[in-house]
Scaffold this active site. Structure first.
Site, mmCIF file in Angstrom:
data_model
loop_
_atom_site.group_PDB
_atom_site.id
_atom_site.type_symbol
_atom_site.label_atom_id
_atom_site.label_comp_id
_atom_site.label_asym_id
_atom_site.label_seq_id
_atom_site.Cartn_x
_atom_site.Cartn_y
_atom_site.Cartn_z
ATOM 1 N N LYS A 34 5.129 2.435 10.252
ATOM 2 C CA LYS A 34 5.655 2.086 8.940
ATOM 3 C C LYS A 34 5.627 3.317 8.044
ATOM 4 O O LYS A 34 4.737 4.160 8.247
ATOM 5 C CB LYS A 34 4.892 0.929 8.290
ATOM 6 C CG LYS A 34 3.378 0.925 8.404
ATOM 7 C CD LYS A 34 2.524 2.035 7.899
ATOM 8 C CE LYS A 34 2.528 2.449 6.490
ATOM 9 N NZ LYS A 34 1.519 3.526 6.181
ATOM 10 N N TYR B 40 2.099 -2.303 2.269
ATOM 11 C CA TYR B 40 1.229 -3.391 2.734
ATOM 12 C C TYR B 40 1.276 -4.576 1.771
ATOM 13 O O TYR B 40 1.252 -5.732 2.193
ATOM 14 C CB TYR B 40 -0.214 -2.900 2.902
ATOM 15 C CG TYR B 40 -0.412 -2.032 4.115
ATOM 16 C CD1 TYR B 40 -0.575 -2.604 5.374
ATOM 17 C CD2 TYR B 40 -0.419 -0.647 4.015
ATOM 18 C CE1 TYR B 40 -0.744 -1.822 6.500
ATOM 19 C CE2 TYR B 40 -0.588 0.148 5.138
ATOM 20 C CZ TYR B 40 -0.745 -0.438 6.377
ATOM 21 O OH TYR B 40 -0.903 0.346 7.490
#
Ligand code: NDP
Length: 371
Positions: free
Chosen positions: A138, A223
């Site tokens: 990510k 996140y």
């Protein structure tokens, strides 16, 4: 049931003192860790032998369905070290110039790209063209357009693309998602995600727009964003966002220090999130519904994740996130397993679309609608 019980006791000392709750069935954990495994194994090469690549390599030593067999690196000394440490043959070792040759290597099934964000796009497309499955860290890319190009390239090459969203396999997280799906919180009304840390060395790539693509949002705020989607269980339809910067020397143009963003969901639920490179002890999720709540702190660090709901403490055992992630990803790639929360390229693009909208909202001050 007794084998599951044995397994839980084995993997978590703290769990011995707690009432044992079943780990989410979603992970079939006892099947792989409690019994010898002699099924298919995903043979993985790691690209980028940096700090996270090292963590994944170590964790993968305990995976049953995934095995580290190759490396791609720009640093010959690291290649040598990894060859010795992990018994990696020279024929499975590549650099950034020659890794397209991996195409003819029958001993490697997948490449895990763990390099700075801006490199993901080209590297993933090259791996796909070499006919190997790709796991990419990510954020999948710097924006949704790039991410979509990566998804398309992998489809065209007939290889799978997964994003390294390790929290999608974390037992306490999956328990909260199970409770939400079972209606135990009632109608969800609010999510709060606070994610950040105080970043050090001002010369690191994370503070270089060219390599990072942005700042805290790309790295740690993702996140809170990803979490708001899997915790609320819906896709946002609008975004508002504000940025603050206390140190423009360290956080140059295009590198965000702190962003607050708000998301609206079709049901009327809202999320309020904070992403920052300037505060420590910020790793907290709170989900509120008509009938109950969940709070987790830490919520996305390497763990142990801790949390409770209106029904009590979350007692699912801690497991090394990357060990479980690699076993589950091997199952997805080799056997077509469907995870509870997706980890495919499209999931990465969904986050990038919202990130694009957050940056637009910061720039314009407008509420941005998401299609
Ligand atoms: P590091 O800087 O520690 O490592 C990155 C590695 O990439 C380097 O060691 C290097 O390996 C390689 N690399 C290739 N080109 C460059 C370049 N131009 N500049 C710097 N490094 C280069 O970063 P991290 O390992 O912390 O992060 C890598 C990726 O992993 C990021 O996308 C990050 O977001 C993600 N990440 C994910 C986490 C998670 O929990 N899912 C946690 C931490 C990071 P080599 O010398 O072998 O070429």
């Amino acid at each position: 049931m007794s084998s599951r019980r044995d397994f839980l006791q084995k993997i978590s000392l703290s769990a011995m003192a707690l009432p044992l709750l079943p780990v989410s069935d979603a992970l079939n954990l006892e099947d792989i860790y409690d019994k010898p495994y002699d099924g298919p194994v995903l043979r993985v090469a790691i690209m980028g032998l940096g700090s996270y690549g090292t963590r994944v390599a170590e964790a993968m030593q305990s995976s049953k369905k995934a095995k580290l067999v190759g490396v791609i690196s720009g640093t010959p000394s690291k290649v040598k070290e990894w060859q010795t440490k992990y018994n990696i043959p020279a024929k499975n070792s590549y650099n950034y110039d020659n890794f397209d040759r991996i195409k003819s290597n029958k001993d490697i099934d997948a490449v895990y790209v763990i390099t700075p964000n801006a490199l993901h796009h080209d590297q993933v497309i090259r791996v796909a063209k070499a006919g190997k499955h790709v796991i990419c860290e990510k954020p999948l890319a710097l924006n949704a357009k790039e991410g979509q190009e990566m998804v398309d390239a992998c489809k065209q090459a007939n290889v799978k693309l997964l994003v390294g969203y390790r929290m999608h396999f974390e037992p306490k997280t999956l328990e909260v998602i199970r409770m939400r799906n079972a209606g135990e919180f009632g109608k969800i009304s609010f999510f709060q995600g606070l994610c950040g840390f105080r970043i050090g060395d001002p010369t690191q790539w994370r503070l270089n727009k060219e390599l990072a693509g942005g700042g805290s949002l790309m790295d740690i705020g993702i996140y809170a964003l990803n979490g708001s989607r899997y915790m609320v269980g819906e896709e946002p339809v609008w975004v508002t966002a504000q940025e603050t910067k206390t140190d423009p020397q360290k956080f140059k143009e295009g590198v965000d220090e702190t962003i607050m963003f708000q998301l609206g969901f079709p049901s009327g639920a809202v999320a309020s999130c904070l992403s920052t490179y300037n505060m420590n002890n910020l790793d907290r999720f709170f989900l509120n519904g008509e009938k109950g709540y969940a709070e987790m702190q830490p919520s996305t660090g390497y763990g142990p994740i801790k949390g409770r709901t209106h029904k009590g403490e979350l007692t699912q055992p801690h497991m090394t996130h990357q060990t479980v992630q690699m076993d589950e990803m091997a199952d997805i790639i080799l056997n077509g397993k469907k995870p509870v929360v997706p980890v495919d390229g499209e999931e990465g693009v969904r986050d990038l679309k919202v990130m694009d909208a957050i940056y637009e909202a910061v720039k314009t001050g407008n509420k941005v609608a998401l299609k």
